[in-house]
Every structure is written in C-alpha cells, then in structure tokens.
Design a protein around this motif. Structure first.
Motif, short mmCIF file in Angstrom:
data_model
loop_
_atom_site.label_atom_id
_atom_site.label_comp_id
_atom_site.label_asym_id
_atom_site.label_seq_id
_atom_site.Cartn_x
_atom_site.Cartn_y
_atom_site.Cartn_z
N PHE A 1 -4.44 4.31 15.61
CA PHE A 1 -4.89 5.00 14.40
C PHE A 1 -6.39 5.22 14.50
CE2 PHE A 1 -4.75 0.43 13.66
CZ PHE A 1 -6.01 0.16 13.14
N LEU A 2 -6.92 5.99 13.57
CA LEU A 2 -8.35 6.26 13.55
C LEU A 2 -9.05 5.25 12.65
CD1 LEU A 2 -8.48 10.17 13.29
CD2 LEU A 2 -8.86 8.75 15.32
N ASP A 3 -10.07 4.63 13.19
CA ASP A 3 -10.89 3.68 12.43
C ASP A 3 -12.31 4.21 12.40
OD1 ASP A 3 -11.94 1.49 11.15
OD2 ASP A 3 -11.91 0.19 12.91
N GLU A 4 -12.68 4.78 11.25
CA GLU A 4 -13.98 5.44 11.08
C GLU A 4 -14.19 6.51 12.14
OE1 GLU A 4 -17.01 2.46 10.97
OE2 GLU A 4 -16.36 1.67 9.03
N GLY A 5 -13.12 7.27 12.38
CA GLY A 5 -13.17 8.39 13.31
C GLY A 5 -12.98 8.03 14.77
N LYS A 6 -12.87 6.73 15.08
CA LYS A 6 -12.70 6.29 16.46
C LYS A 6 -11.26 5.80 16.68
CE LYS A 6 -17.54 4.93 17.12
NZ LYS A 6 -18.46 3.83 17.48
N ILE A 7 -10.76 6.04 17.88
CA ILE A 7 -9.40 5.62 18.22
C ILE A 7 -9.32 4.11 18.27
CG2 ILE A 7 -7.61 5.64 19.99
CD1 ILE A 7 -7.79 8.29 18.65
N ASN B 1 0.85 -1.20 0.00
CA ASN B 1 0.00 0.00 0.00
C ASN B 1 0.88 1.24 0.00
OD1 ASN B 1 -2.88 -1.24 0.68
ND2 ASN B 1 -1.42 -2.22 2.05
N LEU B 2 1.72 1.39 -1.02
CA LEU B 2 2.64 2.51 -1.06
C LEU B 2 1.91 3.85 -1.10
CD1 LEU B 2 5.59 1.46 -3.39
CD2 LEU B 2 5.57 1.68 -0.91
N LYS B 3 0.78 3.91 -1.78
CA LYS B 3 0.00 5.13 -1.82
C LYS B 3 -0.94 5.17 -0.63
CE LYS B 3 -2.86 7.99 -4.87
NZ LYS B 3 -3.51 8.11 -6.20
N ARG B 4 -0.89 6.25 0.13
CA ARG B 4 -1.69 6.38 1.35
C ARG B 4 -3.17 6.13 1.08
NH1 ARG B 4 -4.30 11.11 3.55
NH2 ARG B 4 -4.53 10.97 5.82
N ASP B 5 -3.74 5.22 1.86
CA ASP B 5 -5.17 4.93 1.80
C ASP B 5 -5.62 4.51 3.20
OD1 ASP B 5 -7.76 4.15 1.38
OD2 ASP B 5 -7.33 2.76 -0.27
N THR B 6 -6.14 5.46 3.96
CA THR B 6 -6.48 5.21 5.36
C THR B 6 -7.62 4.21 5.53
OG1 THR B 6 -7.89 7.19 5.38
CG2 THR B 6 -5.61 7.45 6.13
N GLU B 7 -8.37 3.97 4.45
CA GLU B 7 -9.45 2.99 4.55
C GLU B 7 -8.92 1.56 4.69
OE1 GLU B 7 -12.24 3.42 1.38
OE2 GLU B 7 -12.85 5.45 1.97
N LYS B 8 -7.63 1.37 4.42
CA LYS B 8 -7.03 0.05 4.53
C LYS B 8 -6.36 -0.20 5.88
CE LYS B 8 -6.24 -0.49 -0.45
NZ LYS B 8 -5.24 -0.75 -1.52
N LEU B 9 -6.48 0.77 6.79
CA LEU B 9 -5.80 0.62 8.07
C LEU B 9 -6.35 -0.51 8.93
CD1 LEU B 9 -5.14 4.33 9.14
CD2 LEU B 9 -3.51 2.66 8.29
N ASP B 10 -7.54 -1.00 8.58
CA ASP B 10 -8.06 -2.13 9.35
C ASP B 10 -7.17 -3.37 9.18
OD1 ASP B 10 -8.78 -2.37 6.67
OD2 ASP B 10 -10.55 -3.58 7.13
N GLN B 11 -6.29 -3.35 8.16
CA GLN B 11 -5.39 -4.48 7.92
C GLN B 11 -4.24 -4.54 8.94
OE1 GLN B 11 -3.99 -4.60 3.83
NE2 GLN B 11 -5.95 -3.87 3.04
N ILE B 12 -4.06 -3.48 9.72
CA ILE B 12 -2.95 -3.47 10.68
C ILE B 12 -3.44 -3.64 12.12
CG2 ILE B 12 -1.51 -2.07 9.14
CD1 ILE B 12 -2.12 0.35 10.91
N LYS B 13 -4.69 -4.02 12.28
CA LYS B 13 -5.23 -4.17 13.64
C LYS B 13 -4.54 -5.29 14.42
CE LYS B 13 -9.85 -2.23 12.98
NZ LYS B 13 -11.31 -2.50 12.99
N ASN B 14 -3.86 -6.18 13.70
CA ASN B 14 -3.20 -7.30 14.39
C ASN B 14 -1.73 -7.00 14.71
OD1 ASN B 14 -2.34 -7.28 11.74
ND2 ASN B 14 -2.14 -9.50 11.58
N ILE B 15 -1.29 -5.74 14.48
CA ILE B 15 0.09 -5.36 14.81
C ILE B 15 0.09 -4.62 16.14
CG2 ILE B 15 2.12 -4.06 14.10
CD1 ILE B 15 1.19 -4.29 11.21
#
Length: 410
Positions: free
Chosen positions: A169-175, A150-164
């Motif tokens: 980070f913000l997930d749909e505006g929530k911490i 995901n070299l290009k920033r896409d915050t909608e994909k941050l749910d993929q790092i929940k296991n790290i």
C-alpha cells in the motif's frame, strides 16, 4: 461487514461482450470462461472464521458500466476485492476501480492475483487501496479484522496493517511492502464448493444455471485432450474415446499449487510447492461428475507430477470414477517412463511440458534446471506410450537469445 469479491476480465476494454450464456450474441467460442478459483478459495477460507460475502463473476458476465454499478449497489459493500489472475487484467482493474471509487467513495478496494506483481503501478495509476501479494487466504482474513474497526475508508490508518505480511500500500506516497504472505499449509488447502459462485450468478446474472455454461464441451479430439489438435492425436484409441465422451463437459481442477522451480522468466507469486489432499479431491471429482456431468478433466497445475506419491493417488481417483484427464503443466524432469506409464494406465490422455527452448545455453539462462536430453526423452516416452503432448510450448527472446539459439530450438 459486507464483502464482495469480483473476478476481473482480461484484455482490451472493448471486449465487453458476455462470455456466458453462450450463443450468437455472446463472445466467440475462443474466449473460454475462466473459473474464479482464487476468490472462491479466499471467500471459502474466511467463511470458516465467521465472515460472509458474495462472488460477482464480472469476467464471465461482462456487464456494461451501468449494469456493473447497479449490481454492486445490490450489495453496497464495505470491502470490494478485484481478482486479476493475469497481467493483462490491468485495463479492467483501472476502469472498474475508477467506477467503484466514483460511486462508492468510502469503500475499500483490494486487488489480488498475479497482476499484483506490478503493485506499484496499481497503487499509483488506479484506485487500488491495498494489493495482496501471493496467496490471499491469510492476509485477507487479517485485513478483515482491520476493516471491522475501520469500515469507512481512511487511508491514513493504513499504518495499522504494516504487521500483516503479504500487503502493499502507499504510505505517505511511498510504496510499503510488508513482506510475502503467509500461506496455508497443504493439509488446510481445499476445493471450494461452487455454490456461492452459483448464488452470485443468480443475483448478478439472473440465473444460477449459468454455472453450466462455464464448462466447455468435448466437440473435437483436441478438446478431449486439451491440446491444439494435430494429426498425431487422431489415433484409433482417441477416436473411440472421442465418440464415447462427445458432448460431455470438461472440468478444470488443481491437484497442487506452486512449482518446484525458480525459472528466471516466471513471476513467482506463490512460494514453494504444495499438493492438495486426495480425500477432498475425490469429493470434488464425484461432485463434478454427478452434478455437472463432467467426463473429462483438465488438471490445471503449474507443475503436475513433482510429488509423485500424491500424483499417483490423484490418477487412481480419476480412473476409479471413470474420468479421463490431461495435465496442463508439467516439468519434463518430473516424469519418467514408469510414471508416465502409470498415468496412462490410469486414464491420462495428454500432458503439456514447459519446454521453453531447445538451446542448452538458454536453458541455463532460464535456470530451468533440466537438459535438452531430458525434454527429448519425456516427449519420446509420451510418443511410445501413446500419450498426447505438445511441442509448441516455446519461449523466444530471453536475454542472451541469438539467431543460433533460436535455430537450435527450431
């Protein structure tokens, strides 16, 4: 993937005068350079796994906004990391992240360091995408694997790092906090080379020899012993030492990371207490002495002396190579007369204890797990052994503080 890790200045935004090179047109001598050890360790660690990156020492170079953007364009990074070791790095993190987002809208902005104790503010008030809580070596490495896809920033994909573990980070505006980071075991902690820091100083500051500017010189007995100078420091012994080491550079090094205590006023980003290996310490001491002309070392631990065996090994290494040294942070309950005597015999000049208070009540509130008597005895032992120490390391105003407890401290 292009990675750029940056040190961030602390204090008010108006403090943009460079700290290095030193001179009449740079910052005042009171603004001493800070060593970017955190990002050096993180980058050194990920390099072992095949990644490459660069260090931009924004804190010491203090560029203008135009210079900052011009230098970042030299790298055009996919990922930029901002290191805020102090809470008052916040104004610069907010300012720098805003500039980066404006000129590089598609790159990921990561923030690490103790400032992430306020990660919820960073994520909502700055352009930070992800905050790393605690040690960064392991979570940052795992993040890089995510960024590869995901070299290009896409915050909608941050749910993929929940296991790290170790991320906020913000997930749909929530911490979203993934838990505390995994930490490198003691045997894997190292003393990173300054070479990559020098490379960055050359690329972004124009001269790799700026590295020599970050070291303070011994120009007073106070600088020699790393304390605010007092009459009690001006003994015949330390006057002779000062004449011997006058003009030598003062290095900073850590022999351990973390603390054995859990005082209520302290934000514990690092959990537990780990000592560095004495073998790699000796390599770094030799390099500091031979390459950078270091004659005196300030031991930048939070809690020197809790691992007595390791501390003894370190002290012997310092003496072996003719280095005189001071411990910047120690618990009074971690030393005895015998251990202080051993350190003194192995070139210790000074130690600074976190005293905090002279009130038994406030010691309990702070959960210092020590007593006034232990603190007093540690100071007395230093006096008897001619080890310099400081008694101004006090904290006033904790919940429960009264006029009477302040007077007890005085």
């Amino acid at each position: 993937m292009k990675i750029l890790l940056c040190s961030v200045p602390d204090g008010a935004l108006r403090q943009t005068v460079p700290i290095i090179p030193r001179g009449p047109h740079t910052a005042s001598p009171s603004m001493r350079p800070i060593f970017p050890l955190g990002i050096l360790r993180v980058l050194s660690s990920v390099q072992e796994h095949g990644y490459t990156g660069e260090i931009y020492d924004i804190n010491n170079l203090r560029p203008s906004d135009d210079e900052l953007i011009k230098n970042i364009k030299k790298v055009n990074p996919d990922v930029i990391g901002l290191s805020g070791p102090l809470s008052h790095c916040y104004p610069f993190i907010k300012h720098i992240s805003k500039l980066v987002r404006k000129h590089f809208p598609d790159i990921w902005i990561i923030v690490g360091g103790n400032v992430t104790g306020s990660a919820h503010i960073l994520l909502k008030k700055t352009e930070t995408d992800i905050a790393v809580i605690g040690d960064g070596e392991i979570p940052f490495l795992k993040l890089l694997k995510f960024f590869e896809d995901n070299l290009k920033r896409d915050t909608e994909k941050l749910d993929q790092i929940k296991n790290i573990p170790g991320l906020v980070f913000l997930d749909e505006g929530k911490i979203c906090f993934t838990g505390f980071a995994e930490q490198l075991p003691a045997h894997k902690m190292n003393f990173p080379s300054y070479d990559i820091w020098e490379d960055g100083l050359e690329k972004f500051g124009g001269d790799r020899n700026l590295i020599y500017e970050v070291f303070n010189k011994v120009n007073s007995i106070g600088q020699l012993v790393s304390l605010a100078e007092e009459r009690s420091h001006q003994t015949e012994e330390f006057q002779k030492l000062f004449q011997k080491y006058k003009g030598k550079k003062i290095g900073r090094i850590q022999t351990s990371k973390g603390c054995v205590a859990k005082c209520t006023f302290c934000q514990r980003a690092t959990h537990g207490y780990r000592s560095f290996g004495s073998e790699t310490l000796e390599e770094r001491v030799i390099e500091l002495k031979n390459k950078y002309d270091i004659g005196v070392l300030s031991i930048d631990d939070e809690n020197f002396g809790s691992d007595k065996k390791k501390s003894y090994e370190c002290a012997k290494i310092f003496k072996k190579h003719g280095i005189f040294w001071s411990a910047e942070g120690a618990r009074a309950s971690s030393v005895t007369y015998e251990s202080l005597k051993f350190y003194k015999e192995n070139n210790m000049m000074a130690v600074r204890f976190g005293i905090e208070t002279g009130s038994a009540k406030m010691l309990e509130v702070m959960e210092k797990k020590t007593t006034k008597e232990k603190v007093y005895n540690a100071i007395k032992n230093c006096k008897d052994l001619n080890i310099n120490t400081a008694v101004e390391v006090m904290m006033i105003g904790m919940p429960g503080e009264t006029r009477d407890t302040v007077i007890e401290t005085a």
